[in-house]
Design a protein around this motif. Structure first.
Motif, PDB file in Angstrom:
ATOM      1  N   ASN A 119     -62.065  31.956 -10.067  1.00 19.82           N
ATOM      2  CA  ASN A 119     -61.098  32.863  -9.460  1.00 19.82           C
ATOM      3  C   ASN A 119     -61.149  32.815  -7.940  1.00 19.82           C
ATOM      4  OD1 ASN A 119     -59.673  34.065 -11.680  1.00 19.82           O
ATOM      5  ND2 ASN A 119     -61.660  34.872 -12.283  1.00 19.82           N
ATOM      6  N   ALA A 120     -62.332  32.643  -7.384  1.00 20.13           N
ATOM      7  CA  ALA A 120     -62.442  32.495  -5.929  1.00 20.13           C
ATOM      8  C   ALA A 120     -61.709  31.232  -5.483  1.00 20.13           C
ATOM      9  CB  ALA A 120     -63.909  32.441  -5.514  1.00 20.13           C
ATOM     10  N   PHE A 121     -61.856  30.165  -6.253  1.00 17.95           N
ATOM     11  CA  PHE A 121     -61.141  28.928  -5.943  1.00 17.95           C
ATOM     12  C   PHE A 121     -59.630  29.148  -6.023  1.00 17.95           C
ATOM     13  CE2 PHE A 121     -59.045  25.040  -7.450  1.00 17.95           C
ATOM     14  CZ  PHE A 121     -59.350  24.176  -6.408  1.00 17.95           C
ATOM     15  N   ALA A 122     -59.169  29.816  -7.082  1.00 17.84           N
ATOM     16  CA  ALA A 122     -57.733  30.064  -7.255  1.00 17.84           C
ATOM     17  C   ALA A 122     -57.179  30.922  -6.125  1.00 17.84           C
ATOM     18  CB  ALA A 122     -57.466  30.726  -8.603  1.00 17.84           C
ATOM     19  N   LEU A 123     -57.889  31.959  -5.781  1.00 17.29           N
ATOM     20  CA  LEU A 123     -57.407  32.843  -4.705  1.00 17.29           C
ATOM     21  C   LEU A 123     -57.504  32.161  -3.342  1.00 17.29           C
ATOM     22  CD1 LEU A 123     -58.817  36.264  -5.942  1.00 17.29           C
ATOM     23  CD2 LEU A 123     -56.452  35.438  -6.038  1.00 17.29           C
ATOM     24  N   GLY A 124     -58.546  31.346  -3.145  1.00 18.40           N
ATOM     25  CA  GLY A 124     -58.709  30.638  -1.874  1.00 18.40           C
ATOM     26  C   GLY A 124     -57.682  29.542  -1.661  1.00 18.40           C
ATOM     27  N   THR A 125     -57.120  29.030  -2.730  1.00 19.46           N
ATOM     28  CA  THR A 125     -56.123  27.962  -2.603  1.00 19.46           C
ATOM     29  C   THR A 125     -54.710  28.453  -2.895  1.00 19.46           C
ATOM     30  OG1 THR A 125     -56.542  27.241  -4.872  1.00 19.46           O
ATOM     31  CG2 THR A 125     -57.768  26.115  -3.110  1.00 19.46           C
ATOM     32  N   PHE A 126     -54.540  29.754  -3.065  1.00 23.61           N
ATOM     33  CA  PHE A 126     -53.216  30.296  -3.355  1.00 23.61           C
ATOM     34  C   PHE A 126     -52.236  30.032  -2.204  1.00 23.61           C
ATOM     35  CE2 PHE A 126     -50.187  33.813  -2.891  1.00 23.61           C
ATOM     36  CZ  PHE A 126     -49.444  33.608  -4.040  1.00 23.61           C
ATOM     37  N   ILE A 127     -52.596  30.402  -0.985  1.00 22.57           N
ATOM     38  CA  ILE A 127     -51.696  30.231   0.168  1.00 22.57           C
ATOM     39  C   ILE A 127     -51.409  28.751   0.424  1.00 22.57           C
ATOM     40  CG2 ILE A 127     -51.448  30.578   2.676  1.00 22.57           C
ATOM     41  CD1 ILE A 127     -51.014  33.127   1.062  1.00 22.57           C
ATOM     42  N   PRO A 128     -52.420  27.867   0.490  1.00 22.53           N
ATOM     43  CA  PRO A 128     -52.077  26.459   0.714  1.00 22.53           C
ATOM     44  C   PRO A 128     -51.302  25.846  -0.451  1.00 22.53           C
ATOM     45  CG  PRO A 128     -54.428  26.691   0.401  1.00 22.53           C
ATOM     46  CD  PRO A 128     -53.865  28.081   0.506  1.00 22.53           C
ATOM     47  N   GLY A 129     -51.547  26.321  -1.680  1.00 19.94           N
ATOM     48  CA  GLY A 129     -50.771  25.832  -2.826  1.00 19.94           C
ATOM     49  C   GLY A 129     -49.309  26.222  -2.697  1.00 19.94           C
ATOM     50  N   LEU A 130     -49.088  27.444  -2.256  1.00 18.97           N
ATOM     51  CA  LEU A 130     -47.727  27.906  -2.015  1.00 18.97           C
ATOM     52  C   LEU A 130     -47.095  27.125  -0.861  1.00 18.97           C
ATOM     53  CD1 LEU A 130     -45.516  29.933  -2.759  1.00 18.97           C
ATOM     54  CD2 LEU A 130     -46.601  31.559  -1.192  1.00 18.97           C
ATOM     55  N   ALA A 131     -47.872  26.869   0.188  1.00 12.66           N
ATOM     56  CA  ALA A 131     -47.356  26.141   1.352  1.00 12.66           C
ATOM     57  C   ALA A 131     -46.973  24.704   1.001  1.00 12.66           C
ATOM     58  CB  ALA A 131     -48.383  26.156   2.485  1.00 12.66           C
ATOM     59  N   VAL A 132     -47.805  24.007   0.222  1.00 16.09           N
ATOM     60  CA  VAL A 132     -47.479  22.621  -0.129  1.00 16.09           C
ATOM     61  C   VAL A 132     -46.259  22.582  -1.044  1.00 16.09           C
ATOM     62  CG1 VAL A 132     -48.988  22.256  -2.144  1.00 16.09           C
ATOM     63  CG2 VAL A 132     -48.497  20.360  -0.619  1.00 16.09           C
ATOM     64  N   THR A 133     -46.102  23.581  -1.889  1.00 25.74           N
ATOM     65  CA  THR A 133     -44.911  23.658  -2.741  1.00 25.74           C
ATOM     66  C   THR A 133     -43.677  23.903  -1.879  1.00 25.74           C
ATOM     67  OG1 THR A 133     -46.248  24.540  -4.543  1.00 25.74           O
ATOM     68  CG2 THR A 133     -43.869  24.842  -4.709  1.00 25.74           C
ATOM     69  N   TRP A 134     -43.806  24.785  -0.908  1.00 26.89           N
ATOM     70  CA  TRP A 134     -42.719  25.097   0.020  1.00 26.89           C
ATOM     71  C   TRP A 134     -42.289  23.821   0.757  1.00 26.89           C
ATOM     72  CZ3 TRP A 134     -41.791  30.346  -0.299  1.00 26.89           C
ATOM     73  CH2 TRP A 134     -40.868  30.901   0.571  1.00 26.89           C
ATOM     74  N   ARG A 135     -43.295  23.071   1.266  1.00 29.81           N
ATOM     75  CA  ARG A 135     -42.994  21.836   1.999  1.00 29.81           C
ATOM     76  C   ARG A 135     -42.405  20.771   1.078  1.00 29.81           C
ATOM     77  NH1 ARG A 135     -48.215  22.838   3.907  1.00 29.81           N
ATOM     78  NH2 ARG A 135     -48.962  20.953   2.893  1.00 29.81           N
ATOM     79  N   ARG A 136     -42.841  20.746  -0.177  1.00 23.27           N
ATOM     80  CA  ARG A 136     -42.282  19.779  -1.141  1.00 23.27           C
ATOM     81  C   ARG A 136     -40.810  20.082  -1.378  1.00 23.27           C
ATOM     82  NH1 ARG A 136     -41.024  15.553  -2.114  1.00 23.27           N
ATOM     83  NH2 ARG A 136     -40.382  14.985  -4.196  1.00 23.27           N
ATOM     84  N   LEU A 137     -40.466  21.359  -1.466  1.00 20.67           N
ATOM     85  CA  LEU A 137     -39.054  21.733  -1.609  1.00 20.67           C
ATOM     86  C   LEU A 137     -38.257  21.309  -0.377  1.00 20.67           C
ATOM     87  CD1 LEU A 137     -39.403  25.222  -3.297  1.00 20.67           C
ATOM     88  CD2 LEU A 137     -38.516  23.119  -4.328  1.00 20.67           C
ATOM     89  N   HIS A 138     -38.852  21.433   0.801  1.00 22.52           N
ATOM     90  CA  HIS A 138     -38.169  20.959   2.016  1.00 22.52           C
ATOM     91  C   HIS A 138     -37.860  19.471   1.917  1.00 22.52           C
ATOM     92  CE1 HIS A 138     -39.853  24.358   4.812  1.00 22.52           C
ATOM     93  NE2 HIS A 138     -38.950  24.808   3.948  1.00 22.52           N
ATOM     94  N   ASP A 139     -38.776  18.699   1.337  1.00 24.43           N
ATOM     95  CA  ASP A 139     -38.594  17.253   1.256  1.00 24.43           C
ATOM     96  C   ASP A 139     -37.421  16.871   0.363  1.00 24.43           C
ATOM     97  OD1 ASP A 139     -39.492  14.698   2.151  1.00 24.43           O
ATOM     98  OD2 ASP A 139     -40.367  14.343   0.171  1.00 24.43           O
ATOM     99  N   VAL A 140     -37.082  17.720  -0.597  1.00 19.10           N
ATOM    100  CA  VAL A 140     -35.924  17.445  -1.453  1.00 19.10           C
ATOM    101  C   VAL A 140     -34.709  18.240  -0.972  1.00 19.10           C
ATOM    102  CG1 VAL A 140     -37.261  16.727  -3.454  1.00 19.10           C
ATOM    103  CG2 VAL A 140     -36.605  19.121  -3.223  1.00 19.10           C
TER     104      VAL A 140
END
Length: 189
Positions: A119-140
């Motif tokens: 859970n610490a891993f999931a919460l610690g990577t929540f913001i960057p996971g959201l950010a990389v998804t956001w940037r991936r949407l920008h790419d398309v």
């Protein structure tokens, strides 16, 4: 115009594009490195490799932690233990309730510790996971806010899958900080 000196100051490795450009066909290590370097950066674009290498790494980490916790506890049905659900970058993560120390064995306590680590891993990577998804949407060529379509059951997941596996669109360059033409790659020695 950007110069090679500007590229060097951007902190990227020789042969890799600077962080403000997507890294198409990024190898695993470079994609993970960029994921953490752009921890909360919602601007710019992310290539398919950047997004999917991180997704694979995250799923593998969660799977390994689940298997280790299940082996320690001897309980492979760990979902229904009265946990509290929390949204993570890849769905619902349960916050484990501490075992009853008077009746729990060492395996249950160890599994609880592994669950906390997951859970610490999931919460610690929540913001960057959201950010990389956001940037991936920008790419398309989609605004990052389209991420919220994933909250629509089934349909949203299918739409997000289609977008994240799609080829980059030229219109996505509008999300770049600088035009890609401004980047002059450094010669690789």
């Amino acid at each position: 115009m950007s110069s090679a000196a500007d590229s060097a100051s951007a902190g990227h490795v020789a042969g890799e594009p600077p962080l403000w450009l997507p890294y198409y066909r990024a190898p695993f290590g470079a994609a993970i490195r960029r994921f953490f370097r752009k921890y909360a950066d919602f601007s710019g674009r992310a290539g398919r490799a950047e997004y999917w290498w991180w997704t694979l790494a995250s799923v593998v980490v969660h799977l390994v932690l689940f298997v280790v916790a299940s082996l320690i506890s001897g309980d492979w049905n760990r979902a229904g233990t009265g946990d509290i659900g929390v949204i993570s970058s890849f769905g619902i993560v349960s916050l484990p309730t501490p075992p009853d120390l008077a009746h729990a064995g060492a395996g249950a306590i160890g599994a609880w510790g592994i669950d906390l680590l997951a859970n610490a891993f999931a919460l610690g990577t929540f913001i960057p996971g959201l950010a990389v998804t956001w940037r991936r949407l920008h790419d398309v060529d989609r605004a990052g806010g389209w991420f919220f379509i994933s909250f629509i059951p089934l349909i949203g997941a299918i739409v997000m899958l289609v977008w994240t596996v799609s080829s980059p669109q030229p219109g996505g360059a509008r999300f770049d900080r600088l035009p890609a033409a401004a980047y002059v790659p450094r010669p690789v020695a």
